[in-house]
Design an enzyme around this catalytic site. Structure first.
Site, PDB file in Angstrom:
ATOM      1  N   ARG A   1      50.488  45.927  77.316  1.00 36.79           N
ATOM      2  CA  ARG A   1      51.910  45.869  77.079  1.00 36.79           C
ATOM      3  C   ARG A   1      52.386  44.450  76.875  1.00 36.79           C
ATOM      4  O   ARG A   1      53.217  44.162  76.020  1.00 36.79           O
ATOM      5  CB  ARG A   1      52.606  46.450  78.286  1.00 36.79           C
ATOM      6  CG  ARG A   1      54.034  46.668  78.036  1.00 36.79           C
ATOM      7  CD  ARG A   1      54.541  47.471  79.187  1.00 36.79           C
ATOM      8  NE  ARG A   1      55.937  47.726  78.990  1.00 36.79           N
ATOM      9  CZ  ARG A   1      56.766  47.903  79.998  1.00 36.79           C
ATOM     10  NH1 ARG A   1      56.322  47.837  81.222  1.00 36.79           N
ATOM     11  NH2 ARG A   1      58.007  48.140  79.748  1.00 36.79           N
TER      12      ARG A   1
ATOM     13  N   HIS B   1      54.225  43.079  73.553  1.00 39.43           N
ATOM     14  CA  HIS B   1      55.546  42.447  73.626  1.00 39.43           C
ATOM     15  C   HIS B   1      55.521  41.030  73.105  1.00 39.43           C
ATOM     16  O   HIS B   1      56.449  40.585  72.444  1.00 39.43           O
ATOM     17  CB  HIS B   1      56.047  42.410  75.065  1.00 39.43           C
ATOM     18  CG  HIS B   1      56.535  43.723  75.532  1.00 39.43           C
ATOM     19  ND1 HIS B   1      57.574  43.880  76.405  1.00 39.43           N
ATOM     20  CD2 HIS B   1      56.123  44.964  75.236  1.00 39.43           C
ATOM     21  CE1 HIS B   1      57.775  45.158  76.633  1.00 39.43           C
ATOM     22  NE2 HIS B   1      56.907  45.827  75.952  1.00 39.43           N
TER      23      HIS B   1
ATOM     24  N   ASN C   1      61.401  43.422  79.070  1.00 42.36           N
ATOM     25  CA  ASN C   1      60.307  42.750  79.774  1.00 42.36           C
ATOM     26  C   ASN C   1      60.209  43.263  81.173  1.00 42.36           C
ATOM     27  O   ASN C   1      59.289  42.942  81.902  1.00 42.36           O
ATOM     28  CB  ASN C   1      60.559  41.264  79.855  1.00 42.36           C
ATOM     29  CG  ASN C   1      61.223  40.906  81.151  1.00 42.36           C
ATOM     30  OD1 ASN C   1      61.042  41.549  82.138  1.00 42.36           O
ATOM     31  ND2 ASN C   1      61.958  39.888  81.161  1.00 42.36           N
TER      32      ASN C   1
ATOM     33  N   HIS D   1      49.028  54.456  74.352  1.00 39.43           N
ATOM     34  CA  HIS D   1      49.607  55.212  75.457  1.00 39.43           C
ATOM     35  C   HIS D   1      48.590  56.155  76.064  1.00 39.43           C
ATOM     36  O   HIS D   1      48.907  56.956  76.926  1.00 39.43           O
ATOM     37  CB  HIS D   1      50.848  55.967  74.985  1.00 39.43           C
ATOM     38  CG  HIS D   1      51.981  55.039  74.701  1.00 39.43           C
ATOM     39  ND1 HIS D   1      53.102  55.403  74.036  1.00 39.43           N
ATOM     40  CD2 HIS D   1      52.142  53.743  75.019  1.00 39.43           C
ATOM     41  CE1 HIS D   1      53.911  54.357  73.941  1.00 39.43           C
ATOM     42  NE2 HIS D   1      53.346  53.341  74.532  1.00 39.43           N
TER      43      HIS D   1
HETATM   44  C1  LIG Z   1      58.156  40.859  85.252  1.00 45.30           C
HETATM   45  C2  LIG Z   1      59.192  39.831  85.007  1.00 45.30           C
HETATM   46  O1  LIG Z   1      58.946  38.657  84.937  1.00 45.30           O
HETATM   47  N1  LIG Z   1      60.372  40.309  84.848  1.00 45.30           N
HETATM   48  C3  LIG Z   1      61.441  39.408  84.633  1.00 45.30           C
HETATM   49  C4  LIG Z   1      62.299  39.906  83.499  1.00 45.30           C
HETATM   50  O2  LIG Z   1      63.412  39.107  83.412  1.00 45.30           O
HETATM   51  C5  LIG Z   1      64.194  39.063  84.595  1.00 45.30           C
HETATM   52  C6  LIG Z   1      65.392  38.244  84.345  1.00 45.30           C
HETATM   53  O3  LIG Z   1      65.014  36.905  84.233  1.00 45.30           O
HETATM   54  C7  LIG Z   1      63.407  38.462  85.725  1.00 45.30           C
HETATM   55  O4  LIG Z   1      64.167  38.433  86.896  1.00 45.30           O
HETATM   56  C8  LIG Z   1      62.209  39.308  85.922  1.00 45.30           C
HETATM   57  O5  LIG Z   1      61.407  38.707  86.914  1.00 45.30           O
END
Ligand SMILES: CC(=O)N[C@H]1CO[C@H](CO)[C@@H](O)[C@@H]1O
Ligand SMILES: *[C@@H]1O[C@H](CO)[C@@H](O)[C@H](O)[C@H]1NC(C)=O
Ligand SMILES: *[C@@H]1O[C@H](CO)[C@@H](O)[C@H](O)[C@H]1NC(C)=O
Ligand SMILES: *[C@@H]1O[C@H](CO)[C@@H](O)[C@H](O)[C@H]1NC(C)=O
Length: 399
Positions: free
Chosen positions: A142, A146, A171, A267
Site C-alpha cells: 500500500r 500511494h 495515508n 487485494h
Molecule cells: C501512518 C501515518 O503516518 N499517518 C499519519 C497521517 O497523517 C496524519 C496527519 O499528519 C498523521 O497524524 C498520521 O500519523
C-alpha cells in the site's frame, strides 16, 4: 484498491493478523453502489494502501519463500518515464559512476567497500521483519502504491510534516514506516549517502511480494528521492469509484485497464475495515448490494453491525486458505460475488473488466506474469534518476 497481503503462516498467524490488520479508516464514501455517480476520491487511496492495505493476517502457506513458489518471472523492464540519460560519462572517474537510469542491480559496486551487496543486506532485513509480522506485506504494498501514484515513486510518502502527503486522509492507514527506517539505517551504516529511500521501498515491496507467495521478479533500482511532499497532491482512487472512474484514474498514470485490474488484484492480501463496505450489507443503505453472496453477507453482518463505527475488519480475499497469499484467488472470489470493497466487486460485473478477471482467475501463471510486469511499471512511475532529486540522509526528512 488495496493490497492485501498474502501468504504465509496461515493458520497460526491468522488471529494475529486480524488484530494487526490495518483499518482504513476514515474515508468517506461516495455514492451509491454501482451508480455511476461521481464520487470523489476521498482521500484514500485505495490501492495498495488505503483500504486495501489492510493487512491481513497471514495465512498462507509457508511463510515464506519458498517452496512452492512460482518460478521467477522476468518481466520486461518498463521504463515508464525514461529519465533523461545524459551521456556524460566522466572519463576515469575516481568514484563509481551512478548509472542514470533504473536498472537491476544498480547498487553493485557503489558502496565504499565494493564487496558489500547492500541490496542483499536490505533484503535480509525484509525477510526478518516479515517472519515476525507478515502483515507488513499489505502495508508496504500500500505504501508503494500511494507513493508512486502521488508524484511518482520518490519516497514523498515518507516525509514528516504538517501538510505532507502523510497527513492526507488516505495515508491514514499507511504503515510500515518502521521497516523502511530500519532498512535505511542498514544502508547508511554500510553505504552512507548512496541508497535512496525510494529504492528501499521498492526493494521491500519486491521482496514481500515474493515472501507472500507471489512472483519473484527482478526489481530495478536507481531511483532518487523527491524534494516535494504536499498533502494537496494526494489524489488516490477511492474504493468507491466506479470501474469507469477507476480506469480513468489509472489511465491518467498511463496504466491500461488490464494493468489496473491486476494491480487491484493486490487485494489478494490485506484487510478492509467496515467503513469501506458496511453500506453494502444493509438494505436501504446507499450502497446495498443485493448481489453479494448471501453467505458472505451473513458472515459480515456481525463483524460490521448496521451503523457501527467500530473499525472491525475483514480480509479482502475471502478465500480463507489464501487471504494472506499473493495469488489469483481474489479474482475467483469476486467472480463468486464475494468481493469486499465496492470497486473490487465491480470489477467482476463490468463488461470492461470481466475478461481480465476471468483470465486472471483461470491462470495462476498469467496472474504472476502480469502482476510482475505491472509492479515493475508501477515502480518506475515518474521516478527521479541521475542527478535529479537527492539521496535523503533520513527518509522522513528532506536533506
Ligand atoms: C501512518 C501515518 O503516518 N499517518 C499519519 C497521517 O497523517 C496524519 C496527519 O499528519 C498523521 O497524524 C498520521 O500519523
Ligand atoms: C528469485 O529470483 C532470484 C534471482 O533470479 C533467485 O536467485 C532466487 O533463487 C529466486 N527465489 C525464489 C524463491 O524463486
Ligand atoms: C465488531 O465490533 C462490534 C462492535 O464493537 C463488536 O460487538 C463485535 O464483536 C466486533 N466483531 C468482531 C468480529 O470483531
Ligand atoms: C481500531 O481498533 C483498534 C483496536 O480497538 C485500535 O487500537 C485502533 O486504534 C483503531 N483504529 C482506529 C483508526 O480507530
Amino acid at each position: 484498491m488495496k493490497f492485501p497481503v498474502n501468504s504465509i503462516l496461515v493458520r497460526v498467524l491468522a488471529l494475529t493478523m486480524l488484530i494487526l490488520a490495518l483499518s482504513h479508516v476514515g474515508q468517506s464514501k461516495g455514492s451509491g453502489w454501482k451508480q455511476g455517480g461521481s464520487k470523489s476520491s476521498h482521500g484514500h487511496k485505495s490501492y495498495g494502501s488505503s483500504h486495501g492495505q489492510k493487512n491481513h493476517g497471514s495465512k498462507g502457506r509457508h511463510m515464506g519463500r519458498g517452496n512452492n513458489k512460482p518460478p521467477t518471472n522476468s518481466p520486461t523492464p518498463i521504463t515508464s518515464s525514461p529519465p533523461p540519460s545524459p551521456p556524460n560519462v566522466p572519463p576515469s572517474s575516481p568514484t563509481p559512476t551512478r548509472p542514470s537510469a533504473l536498472q537491476v542491480g544498480f547498487y553493485k559496486g557503489l558502496c565504499p567497500n565494493k564487496l558489500v551487496d547492500i541490496e542483499a543486506a536490505l533484503t535480509t532485513k525484509v525477510q526478518e521483519h516479515f517472519r515476525k509480522d507478515p502483515t507488513i506485506l499489505p502495508a508496504i504494498l500500500r505504501m508503494q502504491f500511494h507513493d508512486c501514484f502521488v508524484h511518482g515513486c520518490d519516497a514523498s510518502i515518507l516525509i514528516n510534516g504538517l501538510s505532507t502527503e502523510k497527513t492526507a486522509g488516505p495515508n491514514l492507514s499507511v504503515r510500515g514506516y518502521e521497516l523502511i527506517d530500519a532498512m535505511k539505517a542498514i544502508a547508511e551504516a554500510q553505504c552512507p549517502g548512496v541508497v535512496s529511500c525510494a529504492d528501499i521501498i521498492a526493494i521491500a515491496t519486491k521482496e514481500l511480494i515474493k515472501l507472500g507467495g507471489g512472483p519473484n521478479y527482478s526489481v530495478q533500482t536507481g531511483r532518487r528521492d523527491g524534494q516535494v511532499s504536499t498533502a494537496q497532491d494526494v489524489n488516490l482512487p477511492s474504493p468507491f469509484l466506479t470501474v469507469s472512474e477507476t480506469i480513468s484514474a489509472f489511465s491518467a498514470k498511463r496504466f491500461t485497464t488490464e494493468e489496473m485490474v491486476i494491480l487491484l488484484g493486490c487485494h489478494t492480501v490485506g484487510v478492509s475495515s467496515c467503513a469501506f463496505f458496511q453500506d453494502r450489507l444493509y438494505q436501504g443503505t446507499s450502497e446495498f448490494d443485493p448481489n453479494m453472496d448471501p453467505t458472505l453477507r451473513q458472515q459480515l453482518m456481525p463483524t460490521c453491525p448496521k451503523g457501527t463505527t467500530a473499525n472491525n475488519s475483514t480480509f479482502l480475499d475471502q478465500n480463507p486458505q489464501s487471504s494472506n497469499i499473493v495469488d489469483n484467488s481474489f479474482f475467483v472470489q469476486i467472480q463468486k460475488q464475494r468481493g469486499i470493497l465496492p470497486i473490487d466487486q465491480a470489477l467482476a460485473r463490468d463488461p470492461k473488466t470481466i475478461p481480465f478477471v476471468q483470465q486472471f482467475a483461470q491462470s495462476a501463471s498469467l496472474f504472476n506474469t502480469k502482476l510482475a510486469n505491472a509492479m515493475v511499471k508501477l515502480q518506475a512511475l515518474d521516478v527521479l534518476t541521475g542527478n535529479q532529486g537527492e539521496i535523503r540522509k533520513t527518509c522522513s526528512r528532506f536533506n
